[in-house]
Enzyme design. Structure first.
Site, PDB file in Angstrom:
ATOM      1  N   SER A  43      -5.839  28.904 -27.134  1.00  0.00           N
ATOM      2  CA  SER A  43      -5.232  29.498 -25.942  1.00  0.00           C
ATOM      3  C   SER A  43      -4.128  28.640 -25.342  1.00  0.00           C
ATOM      4  O   SER A  43      -3.321  29.136 -24.551  1.00  0.00           O
ATOM      5  CB  SER A  43      -6.308  29.749 -24.875  1.00  0.00           C
ATOM      6  OG  SER A  43      -7.018  28.556 -24.581  1.00  0.00           O
ATOM      7  N   ASP A 340      -5.113  26.878 -14.506  1.00  0.00           N
ATOM      8  CA  ASP A 340      -6.428  27.497 -14.347  1.00  0.00           C
ATOM      9  C   ASP A 340      -7.495  26.465 -14.742  1.00  0.00           C
ATOM     10  O   ASP A 340      -7.164  25.288 -14.914  1.00  0.00           O
ATOM     11  CB  ASP A 340      -6.514  28.795 -15.169  1.00  0.00           C
ATOM     12  CG  ASP A 340      -6.446  28.572 -16.680  1.00  0.00           C
ATOM     13  OD1 ASP A 340      -6.526  27.414 -17.127  1.00  0.00           O
ATOM     14  OD2 ASP A 340      -6.308  29.559 -17.429  1.00  0.00           O
ATOM     15  N   HIS A 343      -6.229  25.285 -18.582  1.00  0.00           N
ATOM     16  CA  HIS A 343      -4.889  25.204 -19.163  1.00  0.00           C
ATOM     17  C   HIS A 343      -3.865  24.584 -18.220  1.00  0.00           C
ATOM     18  O   HIS A 343      -3.908  24.822 -17.012  1.00  0.00           O
ATOM     19  CB  HIS A 343      -4.419  26.609 -19.567  1.00  0.00           C
ATOM     20  CG  HIS A 343      -5.384  27.327 -20.439  1.00  0.00           C
ATOM     21  ND1 HIS A 343      -6.280  28.254 -19.943  1.00  0.00           N
ATOM     22  CD2 HIS A 343      -5.615  27.244 -21.773  1.00  0.00           C
ATOM     23  CE1 HIS A 343      -7.030  28.717 -20.942  1.00  0.00           C
ATOM     24  NE2 HIS A 343      -6.649  28.112 -22.056  1.00  0.00           N
TER      25      HIS A 343
END
Length: 375
Positions: A43, A340, A343
């Site tokens: 991600s 977040d 990340h």
């Protein structure tokens, strides 16, 4: 009349010459640019592949992407507020467009000659990693998909030209490994069996063995320029700080020790591949030390906090509930190291990318990415 005709032909010939020269000069100007960027990972660099999967790991809702100018601030599936580190590296090295997600409908035809993004939120080096998200593209599958792309490039350019293009005008970027710890070995309850039956040494050896095979497969498909990121200081992310109820400047030792141990073996692996795979260059992106530096000295880089997520909820550091439409959102996104619970923000990604592109051996070795492009 004849003189006029000759004059017209001469004028036309001169015009064609000027246009041809213009195209030639443009080609020369583009000679220093990277041809294609092939991106593999999780991600941290997913550009939207998970949008096309039935998965619990998605970033296709606001406020994700709020600062991504190419989409007008709409979510694209990137797990950050703007560009990923791979997006920025591509821009710095002259790739004309962001590499499209492999699963996107537009990732076809000549578009793939600028590169393709295979990264997937929740993915790991090991196939079992991320199973709690239901679906994700693990590293083995990502390499399988590149094999399909590789054959498509043969059809577009012809086998000889395709091989030259992949070997001499393309870069392979691999950012993976964090989830093998966060969403595999370290998961409470779900990973207990693994942690009882497999020591950290054995688990990391398994990761390195799989990654060796994956990188070798890419080499066998003509990959020659590689940048491989190590695992960052995962014990310091808002999620780990929140669930372990740590003080602001503390990090989870278990997670960080695993990352450090893996990173040492990854460095040895890349050194071995540089020695044994003829014509290949494997560059180590030392993300662990670079992110640790930013976290330790965040004020120096213009940040207000390196512990609290800009978008998220739960715990002292907004680090338990992922970013979504009803999440608490900070007022100044460029003052947060983390977007977040997991990340980095785009502001952090810019610092990381520029260090990797033009930095010294402290954070990128044996050469930086601009030098890798220009080999």
């Amino acid at each position: 009349m004849l003189a006029m005709t000759i004059k017209c032909h001469n004028t036309l010939a001169l015009l064609i010459f000027i246009i041809s020269l213009s195209f030639y000069e443009n080609d020369v100007a583009k000679g220093d640019n990277l041809g294609a960027s092939f991106i593999f990972g999780d991600s941290l660099v997913d550009a939207g592949n998970n949008n096309y999967l039935s998965t619990l790991s998605k970033a296709n809702s606001p406020p994700n992407g709020i600062d991504f100018k190419a989409s007008g601030g709409n979510p694209t599936g990137r797990f950050t507020n703007g560009r990923t580190i791979s997006d920025i590296v591509g821009e710095e090295l002259g790739v004309p467009n962001f590499a499209p997600p492999y699963l996107a409908p537009n990732a076809t035809g000549k578009v793939i000659l600028n590169g393709v993004n295979y990264a997937s939120g929740g993915a790991g080096i090991l196939n079992a990693t991320g199973s709690l998200f239901v679906n994700r593209l693990g590293m083995d599958i990502q390499v399988d998909y590149f094999n399909i792309t590789r054959k498509q490039i043969d059809k577009l350019l012809g086998s000889a030209n395709a091989r030259e293009y992949i070997m001499n005008k393309s870069m392979f970027s691999i950012t993976i490994g964090s989830n093998d710890f966060l969403n595999n070995y370290l998961i409470p309850l779900l990973s207990t069996g693994t942690r009882v039956s497999e020591s950290p040494d054995a688990f990391i050896n398994d990761m390195i063995s799989h990654l060796r095979a994956q990188l070798t497969r890419l080499y066998e498909m003509d990959g020659r320029r590689f940048v491989v990121a190590n695992v960052g200081p995962i014990g310091c992310i808002p999620y780990e700080r929140s669930i372990n109820q740590l003080k602001e400047n503390d990090c989870d030792d278990l997670a960080d020790n695993l990352a450090t141990q893996y990173n040492a073996q990854l460095k040895d692996l890349l050194s071995q591949l540089n020695d044994n795979l003829h014509g290949a260059t494997f560059v180590l992106a030392n993300v662990y030390d670079l992110v640790s530096e930013i976290i330790s000295n965040y004020a120096k880089y213009g940040f207000r906090t390196a512990s609290t997520a800009c978008c998220g909820d739960g715990g002292e550091y907004a680090g338990i509930i992922p970013c979504g439409p009803i999440s608490t959102l900070c007022s100044d996104r460029y003052k947060h190291v983390f977007w977040d619970p997991y990340h980095p923000s785009e502001a952090t990604n810019i610092i990381l990318a520029k260090q990797l592109v033009d930095g010294d051996k402290t954070y990128v070795s044996p050469i930086n990415l601009r030098q890798l492009r220009d080999l």
